[in-house]
Design an enzyme around this catalytic site. Structure first.
Site, PDB file in Angstrom:
ATOM      1  N   HIS A 370      38.763  46.272  27.573  1.00  0.00           N
ATOM      2  CA  HIS A 370      39.042  45.949  28.986  1.00  0.00           C
ATOM      3  C   HIS A 370      37.603  46.134  29.674  1.00  0.00           C
ATOM      4  CE1 HIS A 370      43.488  45.335  29.404  1.00  0.00           C
ATOM      5  NE2 HIS A 370      43.526  46.347  28.225  1.00  0.00           N
ATOM      6  N   LYS A 561      40.312  48.332  45.734  1.00  0.00           N
ATOM      7  CA  LYS A 561      40.450  48.375  44.085  1.00  0.00           C
ATOM      8  C   LYS A 561      39.525  49.842  43.757  1.00  0.00           C
ATOM      9  CE  LYS A 561      37.426  44.782  44.119  1.00  0.00           C
ATOM     10  NZ  LYS A 561      37.694  43.951  42.854  1.00  0.00           N
ATOM     11  N   ARG A 562      39.607  50.361  42.662  1.00  0.00           N
ATOM     12  CA  ARG A 562      38.826  51.666  42.363  1.00  0.00           C
ATOM     13  C   ARG A 562      37.348  51.565  43.069  1.00  0.00           C
ATOM     14  NH1 ARG A 562      41.533  55.653  39.169  1.00  0.00           N
ATOM     15  NH2 ARG A 562      39.644  56.757  39.445  1.00  0.00           N
ATOM     16  N   LYS A 567      31.307  47.577  41.083  1.00  0.00           N
ATOM     17  CA  LYS A 567      32.265  46.917  42.088  1.00  0.00           C
ATOM     18  C   LYS A 567      31.383  46.614  43.328  1.00  0.00           C
ATOM     19  CE  LYS A 567      36.461  48.533  39.858  1.00  0.00           C
ATOM     20  NZ  LYS A 567      37.061  47.464  39.215  1.00  0.00           N
ATOM     21  N   THR A 669      42.348  41.960  38.447  1.00  0.00           N
ATOM     22  CA  THR A 669      43.588  41.246  38.597  1.00  0.00           C
ATOM     23  C   THR A 669      43.751  41.216  39.935  1.00  0.00           C
ATOM     24  OG1 THR A 669      44.201  43.561  38.095  1.00  0.00           O
ATOM     25  CG2 THR A 669      44.455  41.865  36.372  1.00  0.00           C
ATOM     26  N   LYS A 673      45.943  38.768  42.908  1.00  0.00           N
ATOM     27  CA  LYS A 673      46.979  38.900  43.832  1.00  0.00           C
ATOM     28  C   LYS A 673      46.608  38.597  45.351  1.00  0.00           C
ATOM     29  CE  LYS A 673      47.820  42.758  40.696  1.00  0.00           C
ATOM     30  NZ  LYS A 673      47.395  44.263  40.259  1.00  0.00           N
TER      31      LYS A 673
HETATM   32  C1  Z2T Z   1      40.630  49.690  33.891  1.00  0.00           C
HETATM   33  O1  Z2T Z   1      41.396  49.735  35.007  1.00  0.00           O
HETATM   34  C2  Z2T Z   1      39.816  48.413  33.342  1.00  0.00           C
HETATM   35  C3  Z2T Z   1      38.930  48.734  32.225  1.00  0.00           C
HETATM   36  C4  Z2T Z   1      38.614  49.785  31.913  1.00  0.00           C
HETATM   37  O2  Z2T Z   1      37.937  49.945  30.610  1.00  0.00           O
HETATM   38  C5  Z2T Z   1      39.609  50.837  32.113  1.00  0.00           C
HETATM   39  C6  Z2T Z   1      40.552  50.889  33.269  1.00  0.00           C
HETATM   40 CL1  Z2T Z   1      41.239  52.490  33.661  1.00  0.00          CL
HETATM   41  C7  Z2T Z   1      38.308  51.004  29.758  1.00  0.00           C
HETATM   42  C8  Z2T Z   1      40.335  47.277  34.296  1.00  0.00           C
HETATM   43  C9  Z2T Z   1      39.011  46.389  34.119  1.00  0.00           C
HETATM   44  O3  Z2T Z   1      37.968  46.979  34.965  1.00  0.00           O
HETATM   45  C10 Z2T Z   1      39.611  45.211  35.038  1.00  0.00           C
HETATM   46  O4  Z2T Z   1      38.276  44.150  35.032  1.00  0.00           O
HETATM   47  C11 Z2T Z   1      40.506  44.339  34.238  1.00  0.00           C
HETATM   48  O5  Z2T Z   1      40.975  43.506  34.907  1.00  0.00           O
HETATM   49  C12 Z2T Z   1      41.467  45.375  34.015  1.00  0.00           C
HETATM   50  O6  Z2T Z   1      41.112  46.633  33.447  1.00  0.00           O
HETATM   51  C13 Z2T Z   1      42.574  44.883  33.083  1.00  0.00           C
HETATM   52  O7  Z2T Z   1      42.359  44.344  32.057  1.00  0.00           O
END
Ligand code: Z2T
Length: 835
Positions: A370, A561-562, A567, A669, A673
């Site tokens: 991810h 978003k976080r 970002k 994601t 949305k």
């Molecule tokens: C996370 O939310 C994502 C990646 C991570 O890598 C960890 C967390 Cl908690 C370890 C996110 C990505 O930043 C985002 O781009 C992606 O859409 C999402 O995971 C689901 O794949």
């Protein structure tokens, strides 16, 4: 006040009846007998609970039919292993899946209550950080909707992601006590508890067939108690199970005797075991090598694998068929210890030889990556790992030895390659590299968007790609339209259904039928009316909660978003300052009125992210109160962004900010949305933005910024952020105003760490992309003035979102990786004799 006792109930005990009168009767019955309250003393929460139990009663029959079918037919099953499931509230979603939403609404209203109030009452299970956890939740929704036999396994954190408060503009974290009023959606299954070993040492012995065997003698044992939550398919009879594990002290461990009457010590040790599932680690994309986190990971993985084998026994299947029975998806490296754990079970508990065990294991697992961010790559200090999991370390050594032999055969005389690919990082202090174990132990490896999957092969997993090119694939993320359109935006859902029927909810590609209405000005007006109504609702909520008046006709420009430097919430902030500066220079400037909304949590230990929150709040303080601005710009940082609130945010957005440095956002994601709800995107060519733009058309997407390739090239050529500062007067003024303390009551030091990072490092190329971003935002502002053109673009965004349903993602996983066929569950009929 509740006062109506419904009559004409046909069946005294009917738990499947779904008419208004039956629901009313059931609701009052649950209020009385489950909550033990009568209306005069009932709280809003009592009413919520009464409704939740009413709904739960109506899904149990499907749930048990599903379970019974799976036991009897023993179908091949998807196992989704994830340390996070960011579910969001269940009630509304379950009402929709059961087709009960409108009936329940009417029943609740006839009782003098309000469904929206009761929905608002639910504490959401925030058992995840952000995208990764929410993706897991969307995927189990789609698995059930597609009638796929599937189990989600995870951790029942007592405290999920923290609640965020804002004090003096700074983030403050509060523990998330989501379980404090009880959880009506889970069923504890203490009778199905399992034991998990930790620590100790290994011994060798010869078994009855004179074979060399290893046994693990642990230092301590922890009990795993499963808590099951039903996951309903939409308009399907399937109700799959999400099984979350809680850690407890085992009875078999006789604390009383063990501690020789040390009562306090015994209780203390008990609470030690329970610590394992106390709290979710709140870091999204950086890992801390904390032992408790490794304990969490091993704990839930061990429980889940044992549970899967136990289910096979119930189905009369032998463990050598494990890989035929289960397709196990590793959601990032968090559950990757499963590779060694399954090997240990097969070798030590079931006596398989290595090659058979390895064949079963690698055919079972598949790994989803991810992120490319190096700080997120999990590596466990070898010593800690060996102390906690001595047998697993031995197995990992053996996996590594055999693997490196193969590398040597494929790439002779490449010492450096061996060093790079080893599971053990020996460059300094020794570490276990979990991504390497995941790649070696899985038959499939995927990224979460096309660009991300390509970059994986080119960068962090390049060596593994050269070793095993056939393992690599892409599955672009998706999101569930049930929660993120039907539930969160009923006005839009009703408008769509009114024109094209409701087939789109299960087959999102049908949204393309909306294109037939694009020239229908009545439709465009209704569509714009939906957006206006939703924006008015949000404006009202913001006025109630923040005392800030925002103009529902202004452009709602939202980044939710976080909070993370990659970002680039601070790029957005620089744009706000720029608009502010323009208005200060010329108060009569004709600009498009905008409302900037932000939402998101910072990892508690991530100082720069917390400073970005303070920055946004500081800008808000100045901009919102400056009379020269005359309300044309408003900035609000919305506290405690979570799934529940996200559901209100997406529908109200005109503009979706997806502005990460190209190459850094694996997929995103939220971008999907927002777009599904008719927001236009301003974004970089990053993650799934690229595919969204491909779908909606370049003319319906606001693109800016460097490409991933250009980012690399610029860095390689020696990027100097100061050059951009010196040569762009608007950028210079924005930064100088921050530096002067203009936005911090004269405190020129407050934002110094952030400004220094930008001026001297700027790893995320904020200054390099600033000019392009501001120019693009100017085009956005212009476009919004032509409201009919904007509405057309907005409609086309909704229309072309079919690809981004998580149903499509799951179908791709099924085809490319899992090969699990659907199983139809027979129509449920409530019977007493359902044994
Ligand atoms: C996370 O939310 C994502 C990646 C991570 O890598 C960890 C967390 Cl908690 C370890 C996110 C990505 O930043 C985002 O781009 C992606 O859409 C999402 O995971 C689901 O794949």
């Amino acid at each position: 006040m509740v006062n109506i006792v419904p009559n004409n109930i046909q069946l005294e005990d009917d738990r499947t009846g779904m008419t208004v009168s039956i629901l009313k009767r059931a609701f009052l019955d649950n209020l009385f007998y489950v909550q033990a309250k009568f209306p005069k003393i009932a709280t809003k929460n009592d009413y919520y609970m009464a409704l939740a139990y009413t709904v739960r009663d109506r899904l149990v029959n499907r749930w048990l039919n599903t379970e019974r079918t799976y036991i009897e037919k023993a179908p091949r099953t998807v196992v989704y292993l994830s340390a996070e499931f960011l579910l969001g509230p269940h009630l509304g979603n379950n009402l929709i899946s059961l087709g009960l939403y409108n009936v329940a609404k009417q029943a609740i209203e006839e009782l003098g209550l309000n469904l929206a109030d009761l929905l608002e009452q639910e504490e959401e299970p925030g058992l995840g950080n952000g995208g990764l956890g929410r993706l897991a939740a969307c995927y189990i929704d789609s698995l059930a909707t597609l009638e796929i036999p599937a189990i989600g396994y995870g951790i029942r954190y007592e405290y999920g992601i923290f609640d965020q408060q804002i004090k003096d503009g700074w983030q403050v974290e509060i523990t998330d006590k989501w379980l404090q009023y009880g959880n009506p959606w889970e069923v504890a299954r203490p009778e199905a508890s399992l034991e998990v070993k930790f620590g100790g040492h290994t011994e060798t012995y010869t078994d009855e067939f004179d074979r060399y065997r290893v046994r693990w003698v642990p230092y301590k044992v922890v009990k795993g108690v499963p808590y099951d939550t039903p996951i309903l398919g939409f308009q399907a009879n399937t109700a799959n199970t999400l099984r979350l594990w809680k850690a407890e002290a085992p009875e078999s461990f006789d604390f009383e005797a063990f501690n020789k009457g040390d009562y306090f010590g015994a209780v203390h040790e008990k609470s030690d075991s329970e610590n394992i599932t106390k709290v979710l680690y709140p870091n999204d994309e950086s890992y801390q090598g904390k032992q408790l986190r490794l304990e969490q990971q091993y704990f839930f993985v061990s429980c889940s694998l044992q549970d899967a084998i136990r289910l096979m026994k119930l189905q009369n299947l032998a463990p050598e068929r494990f890989h035929e029975q289960y397709a196990i998806q590793l959601n990032d490296t968090h559950p990757t210890i499963a590779v060694a754990a399954l090997m240990r079970l097969l070798l030590d508990e079931y006596g398989f030889d290595w090659d058979r065990a390895w064949n079963i294991t690698t055919n079972t697992f598949a790994y989803t990556n991810h992120t490319l961010l190096p700080e997120a790559l999990e590596r466990w200090p070898l010593e800690m790992f060996g102390n906690l999991l001595p047998r697993h370390l031995e197995i990992i050594y053996e996996i590594n030895r055999r693997f490196l032999d193969r590398v040597r055969i494929k790439f002779p005389d490449e010492i450096d390659r061996l060093r790079r690919m080893s599971i053990i990082d020996e460059s300094g202090e020794r570490y276990i590299r979990m991504a390497h174990l995941a790649c070696i132990g899985s038959h499939a490896i995927n990224g979460v968007a096309e660009l991300h999957s390509e970059l994986l092969k080119k960068t962090i997993l390049h060596d593994f790609y050269e070793m095993y090119p056939e393992k690599f694939t892409n599955v672009t993320n998706g999101v569930t339209p049930r929660r993120f359109i039907v539930l969160s935006n009923p006005r839009l859902a009703n408008l769509i259904t009114d024109r094209i029927g409701d087939g789109w909810i299960k087959n999102l590609d049908e949204l393309r039928k909306l294109e037939n209405f694009i020239e229908d000005s009545g439709f465009r007006q209704e569509f714009a009316g939906v957006k206006r109504a939703v924006k008015r609702d949000l404006a009202e909520q913001i006025r109630d909660n923040y005392g800030i008046d925002i103009d529902p006709d202004s452009l709602f420009d939202i980044q939710a978003k976080r909070i993370h430097e990659y970002k680039r919430q601070h790029l957005n902030a620089l744009h706000i300052i720029t608009l502010y500066n323009r208005l200060k220079a010329d108060p009569n400037l004709d600009i498009t009125p905008r409302t900037f909304l932000f939402g998101g949590k910072a990892a508690p230990g991530y100082y720069m992210a917390k400073l970005i929150i303070k920055l946004i709040n500081s800008i808000a303080d100045v901009v919102n109160h400056d009379p020269d601005i005359r309300g044309r710009l408003k900035v609000v940082f919305l506290k405690d962004y979570n799934v529940k609130f996200a559901q209100r945010i997406y529908p109200a957005a005109d503009l979706s900010e997806q502005i990460s440095t190209a190459g850094k956002e694996a997929s995103g994601t939220g971008n999907m949305k927002f777009s599904m709800n008719g927001a236009l995107t301003i974004g970089t060519l990053d993650g799934a933005n690229i595919e969204i733009r491909e779908e909606v058309g370049a003319e319906n997407f606001f693109l800016f910024g460097l490409t991933a390739e250009q980012v690399l090239a610029l860095k390689a050529s020696g990027y100097n952020p100061r050059d951009y500062y010196e040569s762009n007067p608007e950028l210079k003024l924005a930064i100088d105003r921050l530096d002067s303390g203009f936005f911090s009551r004269g405190d020129g030091d407050l934002f110094r760490p952030l400004l220094d990072a930008l001026m001297y490092q700027d790893d995320y190329l904020v200054l390099a992309d600033y000019a392009s971003y501001v120019e693009c935002q100017d085009r956005v502002g212009q476009a919004y003035r032509d409201s009919d053109r904007w509405t057309r673009m907005s409609i086309l965004n909704v229309d072309r979102m079919g690809k981004f349903s998580s149903d499509r993602s799951i179908r791709e996983y099924l085809q490319k990786i899992w090969k699990v066929p659907p199983v139809e569950i027979q129509v449920p009929e409530y019977t007493q004799s359902n044994g």
